[in-house]
Design an enzyme around this catalytic site. Structure first.
Site, PDB file in Angstrom:
ATOM      1  N   CYS A   2       9.452 -10.587 -11.345  1.00  0.00           N
ATOM      2  CA  CYS A   2      10.395 -11.637 -12.185  1.00  0.00           C
ATOM      3  C   CYS A   2       9.914 -12.921 -12.138  1.00  0.00           C
ATOM      4  O   CYS A   2       9.244 -13.350 -11.404  1.00  0.00           O
ATOM      5  CB  CYS A   2      11.745 -11.564 -11.756  1.00  0.00           C
ATOM      6  SG  CYS A   2      12.502  -9.814 -11.545  1.00  0.00           S
ATOM      7  N   ARG A  27       5.108 -12.033 -15.365  1.00  0.00           N
ATOM      8  CA  ARG A  27       5.867 -11.645 -14.106  1.00  0.00           C
ATOM      9  C   ARG A  27       6.780 -10.334 -14.448  1.00  0.00           C
ATOM     10  O   ARG A  27       7.261  -9.805 -13.529  1.00  0.00           O
ATOM     11  CB  ARG A  27       6.600 -12.713 -13.460  1.00  0.00           C
ATOM     12  CG  ARG A  27       5.636 -13.787 -13.341  1.00  0.00           C
ATOM     13  CD  ARG A  27       6.472 -14.820 -12.444  1.00  0.00           C
ATOM     14  NE  ARG A  27       6.915 -14.467 -11.120  1.00  0.00           N
ATOM     15  CZ  ARG A  27       5.979 -14.827 -10.157  1.00  0.00           C
ATOM     16  NH1 ARG A  27       5.118 -15.482 -10.194  1.00  0.00           N
ATOM     17  NH2 ARG A  27       6.581 -14.538  -8.943  1.00  0.00           N
ATOM     18  N   TRP A  76      11.390  -8.055 -14.103  1.00  0.00           N
ATOM     19  CA  TRP A  76      10.640  -6.654 -13.768  1.00  0.00           C
ATOM     20  C   TRP A  76      11.657  -5.873 -13.107  1.00  0.00           C
ATOM     21  O   TRP A  76      11.788  -6.224 -11.966  1.00  0.00           O
ATOM     22  CB  TRP A  76       9.260  -7.051 -13.167  1.00  0.00           C
ATOM     23  CG  TRP A  76       8.562  -5.899 -12.889  1.00  0.00           C
ATOM     24  CD1 TRP A  76       7.533  -5.380 -13.904  1.00  0.00           C
ATOM     25  CD2 TRP A  76       8.130  -4.789 -11.949  1.00  0.00           C
ATOM     26  NE1 TRP A  76       6.954  -4.063 -13.433  1.00  0.00           N
ATOM     27  CE2 TRP A  76       7.334  -3.863 -12.328  1.00  0.00           C
ATOM     28  CE3 TRP A  76       8.891  -4.920 -10.490  1.00  0.00           C
ATOM     29  CZ2 TRP A  76       6.884  -2.839 -11.242  1.00  0.00           C
ATOM     30  CZ3 TRP A  76       8.580  -3.826  -9.899  1.00  0.00           C
ATOM     31  CH2 TRP A  76       7.474  -2.977 -10.043  1.00  0.00           C
ATOM     32  N   ASN A 102      14.551 -13.348  -8.099  1.00  0.00           N
ATOM     33  CA  ASN A 102      13.329 -12.833  -8.115  1.00  0.00           C
ATOM     34  C   ASN A 102      13.051 -12.046  -6.621  1.00  0.00           C
ATOM     35  O   ASN A 102      13.164 -13.153  -5.778  1.00  0.00           O
ATOM     36  CB  ASN A 102      12.136 -13.780  -8.448  1.00  0.00           C
ATOM     37  CG  ASN A 102      10.686 -13.576  -7.735  1.00  0.00           C
ATOM     38  OD1 ASN A 102      10.030 -14.535  -7.730  1.00  0.00           O
ATOM     39  ND2 ASN A 102      10.440 -12.191  -8.060  1.00  0.00           N
ATOM     40  N   GLY A 103      12.774 -10.772  -6.622  1.00  0.00           N
ATOM     41  CA  GLY A 103      12.511 -10.581  -5.304  1.00  0.00           C
ATOM     42  C   GLY A 103      13.499  -9.559  -4.907  1.00  0.00           C
ATOM     43  O   GLY A 103      14.226  -8.797  -5.802  1.00  0.00           O
ATOM     44  N   GLU A 485     -13.209  -1.073 -11.801  1.00  0.00           N
ATOM     45  CA  GLU A 485     -12.504  -1.999 -12.358  1.00  0.00           C
ATOM     46  C   GLU A 485     -12.609  -1.937 -13.977  1.00  0.00           C
ATOM     47  O   GLU A 485     -11.839  -2.112 -14.738  1.00  0.00           O
ATOM     48  CB  GLU A 485     -13.398  -3.411 -12.131  1.00  0.00           C
ATOM     49  CG  GLU A 485     -12.662  -4.787 -12.693  1.00  0.00           C
ATOM     50  CD  GLU A 485     -11.235  -4.976 -12.602  1.00  0.00           C
ATOM     51  OE1 GLU A 485     -10.872  -4.496 -11.635  1.00  0.00           O
ATOM     52  OE2 GLU A 485     -10.741  -5.986 -13.203  1.00  0.00           O
ATOM     53  N   LYS A 489      -9.332  -1.660 -16.024  1.00  0.00           N
ATOM     54  CA  LYS A 489      -9.130  -2.384 -17.526  1.00  0.00           C
ATOM     55  C   LYS A 489      -8.418  -1.577 -18.428  1.00  0.00           C
ATOM     56  O   LYS A 489      -7.386  -1.680 -19.275  1.00  0.00           O
ATOM     57  CB  LYS A 489     -10.130  -3.391 -17.817  1.00  0.00           C
ATOM     58  CG  LYS A 489     -10.716  -4.472 -16.763  1.00  0.00           C
ATOM     59  CD  LYS A 489      -9.521  -5.540 -16.798  1.00  0.00           C
ATOM     60  CE  LYS A 489      -8.491  -5.577 -15.944  1.00  0.00           C
ATOM     61  NZ  LYS A 489      -8.496  -5.781 -14.694  1.00  0.00           N
ATOM     62  N   GLU A 492      -5.039   0.033 -18.028  1.00  0.00           N
ATOM     63  CA  GLU A 492      -3.889  -0.931 -17.844  1.00  0.00           C
ATOM     64  C   GLU A 492      -3.462  -1.189 -19.338  1.00  0.00           C
ATOM     65  O   GLU A 492      -2.200  -1.513 -19.602  1.00  0.00           O
ATOM     66  CB  GLU A 492      -4.357  -2.302 -17.189  1.00  0.00           C
ATOM     67  CG  GLU A 492      -4.201  -2.444 -15.714  1.00  0.00           C
ATOM     68  CD  GLU A 492      -4.886  -3.591 -15.121  1.00  0.00           C
ATOM     69  OE1 GLU A 492      -3.951  -4.228 -14.510  1.00  0.00           O
ATOM     70  OE2 GLU A 492      -5.895  -4.123 -15.522  1.00  0.00           O
ATOM     71  N   HIS A 508     -19.164  16.609  -7.924  1.00  0.00           N
ATOM     72  CA  HIS A 508     -18.252  17.318  -6.753  1.00  0.00           C
ATOM     73  C   HIS A 508     -16.731  17.373  -7.202  1.00  0.00           C
ATOM     74  O   HIS A 508     -15.812  17.604  -6.569  1.00  0.00           O
ATOM     75  CB  HIS A 508     -18.305  16.632  -5.470  1.00  0.00           C
ATOM     76  CG  HIS A 508     -19.726  16.398  -4.782  1.00  0.00           C
ATOM     77  ND1 HIS A 508     -20.140  17.645  -4.287  1.00  0.00           N
ATOM     78  CD2 HIS A 508     -20.440  15.259  -4.598  1.00  0.00           C
ATOM     79  CE1 HIS A 508     -21.141  17.288  -3.811  1.00  0.00           C
ATOM     80  NE2 HIS A 508     -21.452  16.000  -4.014  1.00  0.00           N
ATOM     81  N   LYS A 607       2.337  -9.101 -13.563  1.00  0.00           N
ATOM     82  CA  LYS A 607       0.853  -9.727 -12.864  1.00  0.00           C
ATOM     83  C   LYS A 607       1.003  -9.938 -11.505  1.00  0.00           C
ATOM     84  O   LYS A 607      -0.071  -9.929 -10.654  1.00  0.00           O
ATOM     85  CB  LYS A 607       0.634 -11.314 -13.662  1.00  0.00           C
ATOM     86  CG  LYS A 607      -0.700 -11.662 -13.259  1.00  0.00           C
ATOM     87  CD  LYS A 607      -1.390 -12.637 -14.398  1.00  0.00           C
ATOM     88  CE  LYS A 607      -2.630 -13.057 -14.186  1.00  0.00           C
ATOM     89  NZ  LYS A 607      -3.716 -12.164 -14.288  1.00  0.00           N
TER      90      LYS A 607
END
Ligand code: G6P
Length: 612
Positions: A2, A27, A76, A102-103, A485, A489, A492, A508, A607
């Site tokens: 947030c 956020r 969020w 926030n939190g 990575e 990307k 996401e 495998h 983020k």
């Protein structure tokens, strides 16, 4: 997670709050809301489920709002689904106090039950709403006293902002734990926000709140104190970041702009850290004793998401150059590892924001075990840099796109610099090798530029494979993190399933997935594993998988095995992850953009993850 903001000044706070929130949407963007005190002295608010644009529409339509003091929030969701009623700000029963937060308030359930028993009526499923009712309960004419009493009752890591109708000239913000807060000082006006870039347009003079602090903000100034009421003195700092770093400057998306900033970011992160003899010099800024660094017997690296991939690049580099046992553990798993750590284990924590809750927790565990901690972060004064014994800043500048790109490169450069420095002071690799690598690093910006110039060609490849439902990214050795990575990307921002794999493991298991509809993206640049990757790609091709390779310019064999080639310049193998990841960032970007996805704000993500 947030984002929260506040404003007090002579101007109308509403456009300023909305503008600052727009820069904090990374956020979270499940809902947004603001509350102001109007010129008539009334506390009024507006909120809407969905992105900030919906709130802006609502305000521009039937619900205009004005006031010279206000707070705002972009969410969020943690407690309670995204909805209008769960959107912040939350109000007390009398609708005279508004809170943004926030939190997480960990003991909210018990507090909520207690407040309901006292007759308070709740309108949301959030943990935040208990704050508004507790403030109401304790408010006897002084909001600051009420806030201190409220904070004494709640547990958790949070940042919060409060305004009250009865005290229309002040904003109160408080911070406990990993949720950042910054106060920005203007001329006759003051801004508060969860990060600096969101208010850069208005001021570069900032004061950063530390854990356990409250700030009282009026038009005239600010006053810091701790939760117990003791005054804290802290001078403002001047931020060097440019306001344009938080703007798109002509690019369609922040992510694309940030990918194109990478040559510069690599230069910035190296600046002044490699001397004329090509020796890396970090001693003065690291603040870690050279004797201690010579005596370490093990390195333990940790981080989350993209930062963990940069950490993995660092693991290979440190193993190669420092000849030490080096392990890499995801920060969210760090605490369960029953790991052997002592004062001779160096812990390296990677975090762009320096606020990620799991990474901070891993650092605390390492510190408790007596392990010295090096923090690698993009944010001066972040939680990580303040907890760690020593820090290395990555100088990536503000990154707005939720998918990390330039900060990955800057973290990898920081890791390279540290590995070269450590190897020099420990004499674990020939001086010549270290100098050659440092000299090679200076050529990275130009090599990355060459890749950026192939963006249009990569878009054409993106068009060919964008309809795939699944893709496999494979690499070996120091390019395993590049494969991870690249896959991260893609998933996401395009929501296409992708897996990053060590190429040798393909047979495998993952090979069972392959057919003509599952592209395999292989990293096959020069180095000791090139031929082995080539064999793996032939195995994939034999199963009809479309093959895309990242290969060095002029590699004929790559052109033969592949359906499509992502060309990159040739650099030493230990530096290759920094170049090889760039076409994969562009590939993910173009696929998501062509498919019309929300590149900068992909669904469900945020983020900075300040919850565990
Ligand atoms: C979130 C972001 C990622 C980032 C990760 C770690 O998941 O979406 O892009 O890599 O957090 O963030 P940090 O700030 O610790 O590097």
């Amino acid at each position: 997670m947030c984002g929260i903001v506040g404003y007090v000044g002579e101007r109308d706070s509403v456009p300023i709050l909305l503008d600052s929130l727009a820069r904090l949407e990374y956020r979270g963007y499940d809902s947004a809301g603001i509350a102001v005190i109007t010129a008539q002295g009334q506390l009024l608010g507006s909120k809407a489920e969905g992105k900030l644009a919906r709130l802006a529409e609502r305000l521009a339509g039937g619900e205009p709002l004005h006031g010279a003091i206000g707070i705002g929030h972009t969410r969020w969701a943690t407690h309670g689904r995204p909805s209008d009623s769960n959107a912040h700000p939350h109000l007390d029963c009398k609708e005279k106090i508004a809170v943004v937060h926030n939190g997480i308030i960990e003991n909210y359930a018990a507090l909520r039950a207690e407040l309901i028993a006292q007759g308070h009526v709740f309108h949301s499923e959030t943990d935040t709403e208990v704050l508004a009712h507790l403030l109401e309960h304790y408010h006897e004419g002084d909001l600051m006293q009420a806030l201190r009493k409220t904070l004494a009752r709640v547990r958790g890591a949070y940042a919060l902002g409060v305004i009250a109708q009865d005290e229309p000239n002040r904003l109160l913000f408080a911070r406990n734990g990993a949720s950042p807060l910054v106060v920005g000082l203007g001329e006759g006006e003051i801004f508060v926000a969860s990060d600096t870039p969101s208010i850069l347009k208005y001021t570069r003079k900032v004061v950063i709140l530390h854990e356990g602090e409250i700030v009282e903000v009026t038009r005239q100034g600010y006053q810091l104190s701790n939760f117990a009421g003791l005054i804290v003195e802290r001078e403002p700092e001047q931020v060097m970041w440019d306001a344009s770093s938080a703007e798109k400057t002509g690019f369609k998306h922040f992510m694309l702009k940030e990918i194109f900033e990478q040559p510069n970011v690599v230069k910035e992160t190296m600046l002044g850290r490699i001397d004329e003899s090509d020796d890396v010099q970090l001693f003065a800024e690291l603040k870690l004793d050279e004797g201690l660094l010579r005596a370490i017997t093990k390195i333990s690296i940790t981080g989350c998401g993209t930062a963990s991939h940069a950490g993995m690049v660092g693991m290979y580099l440190l193993r190669a150059l420092c000849r030490l046992p080096v392990e890499m553990e995801l920060a969210s798993e760090f605490r369960y590892g029953d790991r052997a750590m002592d004062p001779r284990t160096l812990t390296i924590a990677m975090s762009q924001s320096g606020e990620t809750a799991d990474t901070i927790e891993a650092v605390r565990i390492a510190l408790e075990a007596g392990s010295p901690v090096l923090g690698i972060s993009n944010v001066i004064g972040s939680h990580l840099t303040r907890l760690a014994d020593g820090s290395l800043l990555t100088r990536g500048g503000p990154e707005i796109g939720v998918a990390a790109t330039k900060t990955y490169l800057s973290q990898s450069v920081a890791m390279l610099l540290f590995a070269l420095y450590l190897a020099r002071i420990r004499r674990s690799a020939p001086q010549e090798t270290l100098r050659e690598l440092a000299a090679g690093m200076q050529l990275l910006p130009a090599a990355i530029d060459v890749v950026l110039n192939t963006s249009d060609a990569i878009r054409e490849i993106a068009k060919r494979i964008r309809k795939a439902h699944s893709m496999l990214f494979v690499g070996r050795y120091i390019n395993v993190p590049t494969a991870l990575e690249g896959a991260l990307k893609l998933k996401e921002i395009s929501y296409i399933h992708a897996e990053g794999y060590a190429a040798g493991e393909m047979k495998h298991g993952p090979i069972a997935l392959l057919d003509a509809k599952v592209p395999v993206i292989g990293i096959m640049t020069d180095g000791r594993i090139r031929e082995k990757i080539l064999s793996n790609l032939c195995e994939a091709k034999a199963r009809e998988a479309p093959i895309v390779v990242v290969a060095n310019i002029g590699d004929e064999e790559a052109a033969q095995v592949a359906d499509h080639v992502l060309w990159v310049p040739r650099v030493p193998e230990l530096l290759s992850p920094l170049v090889n990841v760039v076409p994969l960032q562009l590939l993910a970007y173009h696929i998501a953009d062509i498919e019309g996805k929300d590149v900068d704000q992909p669904r469900n993500l945020a983020k900075t993850v300040t919850v565990e």
